[in-house]
Enzyme design. Structure first.
Site, PDB file in Angstrom:
ATOM      1  N   ILE A   1       0.825  -1.204   0.000  1.00  0.00           N
ATOM      2  CA  ILE A   1       0.000   0.000   0.000  1.00  0.00           C
ATOM      3  C   ILE A   1       0.859   1.253   0.000  1.00  0.00           C
ATOM      4  O   ILE A   1       0.524   2.264  -0.628  1.00  0.00           O
ATOM      5  CB  ILE A   1      -0.981  -0.008   1.193  1.00  0.00           C
ATOM      6  CG1 ILE A   1      -2.037   1.087   1.037  1.00  0.00           C
ATOM      7  CG2 ILE A   1      -0.248   0.153   2.519  1.00  0.00           C
ATOM      8  CD1 ILE A   1      -2.978   0.893  -0.122  1.00  0.00           C
TER       9      ILE A   1
ATOM     10  N   LYS B   1      -5.887   2.887   7.112  1.00  0.00           N
ATOM     11  CA  LYS B   1      -7.000   2.113   7.662  1.00  0.00           C
ATOM     12  C   LYS B   1      -6.675   0.607   7.609  1.00  0.00           C
ATOM     13  O   LYS B   1      -5.881   0.176   6.746  1.00  0.00           O
ATOM     14  CB  LYS B   1      -8.293   2.422   6.910  1.00  0.00           C
ATOM     15  CG  LYS B   1      -8.268   2.020   5.418  1.00  0.00           C
ATOM     16  CD  LYS B   1      -8.626   0.574   5.214  1.00  0.00           C
ATOM     17  CE  LYS B   1      -8.258   0.062   3.861  1.00  0.00           C
ATOM     18  NZ  LYS B   1      -8.403  -1.392   3.727  1.00  0.00           N
TER      19      LYS B   1
END
Length: 308
Positions: free
Chosen positions: A14, A90
């Site tokens: 990510i 998140k």
């Protein structure tokens, strides 16, 4: 505000795919250092821990966290206690209590805390929110299906306690819906399908409602063959709003709507700078609370063992 000097903790998929390109593409940031146990980020000072980055590295004003949620709480606390602004990928933590603690600590330290619900910054979300304002809602249906082998290959932490399984992508949908709807949601029923060899669910069905009785359903599946389905359908008295592609496309009564061009993570990092400039935080807990409530209230069924 001049250049914001930034440190990054974690340099996995990510970070490489989204965070670093968004940071380097924003002239308001200067990526000064990365802490990771894996291969270093090219052209950036490398450290093997946040502690080393803070003690030995170049001065940074803020730290972005891209590590797995398990163990992240202690790291973010360390940055907050050092007076750094924080952006937390998140889901922010492995538990609701840990996330609540970070919110309070950031407030006590007088620094900015951003929980990075990146899907809220998808191009369709704000236009959808504006269209829904003042309209009477009838129902909401979420369908979020993808293949974990494609999007999270070999990431064992996702299947461990605290990794959240299918809620890792599913929480993106929850973050969108809790932004679009005016009132908090509550879990009324949940079913979690947990593989025999893992601790976290591979599929889930949720029933939710707000205090006015608006019903919201969600179907999450992490063992879904292509094409991916990331859809939210909201029925109102005045028409049907539909978000597709995780919020990249918007339809009103099946008519495609024009959308702004900026992508999620560039928008997220622009928002982070704005929060710091105004001395504010954006650390909404509702998406994580819904996941926590689903684990608490949900009925578990055993699914076949899953091998990546």
């Amino acid at each position: 505000m001049e250049h914001l000097s930034l440190g990054l903790v974690g340099y996995g998929k990510i970070a490489q795919d989204q965070h670093v390109p968004a940071i380097l593409g924003n002239p308001g940031y200067q990526l000064r250092a990365v802490a990771t146990l894996g291969p270093p980020c090219p052209g950036v000072a490398h450290y093997t821990s946040l502690e080393a980055l803070l003690a030995e590295g170049p001065a940074v004003q803020a730290v972005a966290f891209c590590t797995p949620p398990q163990g992240r709480h202690a790291q973010v606390r360390q940055a907050l206690l050092a007076g750094k602004h924080v952006l937390v990928e998140k889901p922010p933590c492995a538990s609701l209590g840990e996330a609540m603690d970070l919110v309070e600590l950031a407030r006590a330290q007088g620094v900015t805390c951003l929980f990075a619900w990146h899907s809220r910054f998808a191009p369709a979300v704000e236009p959808a929110r504006q269209w829904l304002r003042g309209r009477t809602l009838r129902s909401v249906a979420i369908t979020w299906k993808e293949d974990v082998r494609k999007w999270h290959p070999g990431q064992a932490w996702i299947w461990q306690a605290g990794g959240q399984g299918v809620f890792d992508p599913g929480i993106n949908a929850l973050s969108i819906v809790t932004t679009l709807l005016p009132d908090p949601l509550f879990i009324t029923a949940a079913e979690l399908a947990v593989p025999a060899n893992h601790q976290a669910p591979i599929a889930a069905r949720l029933r939710m409602a707000d205090a006015h009785g608006v019903e919201v359903s969600a179907e999450f599946d992490w063992d879904h063959a292509e094409p991916d389905v990331w859809r939210v359908v909201i029925v109102t008295e005045d028409g049907v709003l539909r978000l597709e592609q995780g919020g990249a496309a918007l339809f009103i009564d099946d008519i495609a709507q024009p959308l702004p061009a900026e992508a999620e993570y560039p928008s997220l990092y622009r928002h982070f700078r704005q929060l710091i400039a105004t001395g504010a935080s954006d650390a909404d807990l509702q998406p994580l609370r819904l996941v926590a409530d689903a684990f608490m209230a949900g009925r578990r069924t055993q699914a076949a063992a899953f091998l990546d």
